[in-house]
Enzyme design. Structure first.
Site, PDB file in Angstrom:
ATOM      1  CE  LYS A 106      -3.464  -2.158   2.654  1.00 14.91           C
ATOM      2  NZ  LYS A 106      -4.108  -2.512   3.751  1.00 14.91           N
ATOM      3  N   GLY A 134      -7.102  -3.774   1.010  1.00 14.37           N
ATOM      4  CA  GLY A 134      -8.591  -3.661   1.722  1.00 14.37           C
ATOM      5  C   GLY A 134      -7.894  -3.682   3.787  1.00 14.37           C
ATOM      6  CE  LYS A 189      -4.130   2.092   4.690  1.00  8.82           C
ATOM      7  NZ  LYS A 189      -3.442   0.673   5.950  1.00  8.82           N
ATOM      8  CB  SER A 252      -3.119   1.449  12.707  1.00  5.83           C
ATOM      9  OG  SER A 252      -2.424   2.974  11.873  1.00  5.83           O
ATOM     10  NE  ARG A 253       3.526  -0.946  10.577  1.00  2.00           N
ATOM     11  CZ  ARG A 253       3.927  -1.631   9.976  1.00  2.00           C
ATOM     12  NH1 ARG A 253       5.318  -2.270  10.005  1.00  2.00           N
ATOM     13  NH2 ARG A 253       2.988  -1.959   9.056  1.00  2.00           N
ATOM     14  CG  ASN A 254       0.467   4.863   8.990  1.00  2.00           C
ATOM     15  OD1 ASN A 254       1.269   5.050   8.457  1.00  2.00           O
ATOM     16  ND2 ASN A 254       0.077   3.088   8.575  1.00  2.00           N
ATOM     17  CD  GLU A 279       2.570   0.512   6.298  1.00  2.00           C
ATOM     18  OE1 GLU A 279       2.143   1.535   7.169  1.00  2.00           O
ATOM     19  OE2 GLU A 279       2.257  -0.789   6.549  1.00  2.00           O
TER      20      GLU A 279
END
Length: 333
Positions: A106, A134, A189, A252-254, A279
């Site tokens: 992604k 997804g 996202k 989620s690392r983000n 990312e």
């Protein structure tokens, strides 16, 4: 027995290998690291990336990338977005007409602003492609937690064939012929998740986070539409679904990086000390590059990029974002 090739044996690649094996596929995976190849073949585990989950005998590994392309017609490409071009350069002389590359990373290429499908078209113009994207945390997929995702292919029959090949009752692919939207959803996202975590870390409240996620979905949809995608795809697993997961969860690392950014108020120290793959950090400038090429305004993504790379203090960036003119409700598509 069905066969799947896999390029990249990080945690996501290993999770997908397990998924394919549970769908009664034999899997041959390529890894750079000799120790990963040895561990998969001899210890039946990926000791480097997923040490707590045993791998079945139907998953084998090699460090010969040509062998993977000869082994299976369908090859899952699970290297990071920013390394996809270099790996494609490695395989371009080995790819067969029967091979289909299923892009599972992604992101948008930083240097060019290209989608990964566009990178494939540039490096291997004759290659057949599909997209897998997804909402799915790799560790939950590996643990066989119920997950739904999207498989996109320009040929409708191809998408369904791939879904039937690797799908199980725990891993449920939905199909589409729209290959643009899943790539935009899967990339942008992560930037919105950074912003969402920042709102949480700065303690701006749940109202603010809900508003940001909604407007972030609008930005994603505008970009996808401008590039030929469809809103119905963006409202599915690879758009709205992936955004809900990534922008709301500490797994989620983000989101987690954004949380620390909101708590500290600036990005410099965080960027210098970060050792994880987040990312959204490199996706932010790549998204802005592509949006500017298309004349699209993406204020949330622009704000994230300004805080990360243009030394704009978080408070000033938020003030600017909140001072934008009032406008009519609704999506711009």
């Amino acid at each position: 027995m069905k066969k799947i090739g896999l390029i990249g044996t990080g945690i996501w690649g290993t999770g997908l290998a397990l998924t394919a094996a549970r769908a009664n596929c034999e899997v041959l995976a390529w890894a750079r690291e000799n120790e990963v190849v040895s561990a998969i073949n001899n210890q039946h585990t990926n000791t480097m990336y997923l040490p707590d989950i045993p791998l079945p005998d139907s998953i084998k590994a090699t460090n010969n990338i040509e062998e993977v392309l000869n082994y299976a017609d369908n090859v899952l490409m699970v290297v990071s977005a920013q390394h996809t071009r270099s790996v494609l350069e490695q395989i371009k002389n080995f790819i067969r007409p029967e091979n289909r590359i299923i892009l599972c990373a992604k992101g948008i290429e930083l240097d060019t602003g290209c989608l990964l499908s566009e990178v494939v078209e540039q490096v291997i113009p004759s290659a057949k492609i599909a997209i897998l994207s997804g909402p799915g945390f790799a560790h939950e997929v590996a643990l066989m937690k119920p997950t739904a995702t999207t498989i996109a292919c320009a040929e409708e029959n191809c998408a369904m064939a791939l879904a039937e090949m690797i799908g199980t009752k725990f891993f449920r692919p939905y199909t589409t012929t729209d290959i643009i939207s899943p790539q935009i959803g899967g990339s942008v996202k992560n930037v919105i998740a950074l912003a969402s975590g920042t709102v949480e870390g700065a303690r701006l409240g749940d109202n603010a986070r809900a508003a940001l996620i909604c407007r972030g979905l609008n930005e994603m949809t505008k970009l996808a539409k401008a590039m030929g995608g469809h809103i119905r795809t963006m409202m599915g697993m690879s758009g709205l679904g992936d955004l809900i997961l990534t922008a709301n969860c500490t797994q989620s690392r983000n989101f987690s990086f954004g949380y620390e950014l909101g708590r500290l108020g600036s990005a410099k120290a965080l960027l210098e000390s970060n050792t994880k793959t987040v990312e959204g950090i490199l996706t932010a400038p790549a998204v802005i590059k592509r949006a500017k090429q298309l004349g699209i305004e993406m204020p949330i993504c622009e704000t994230v990029n300004d805080v990360l790379f243009n030394n704009v203090p978080l408070k000033d960036a938020m003030d600017d974002l909140l001072s934008r003119p009032f406008k009519e409700e609704g999506f711009e598509y």
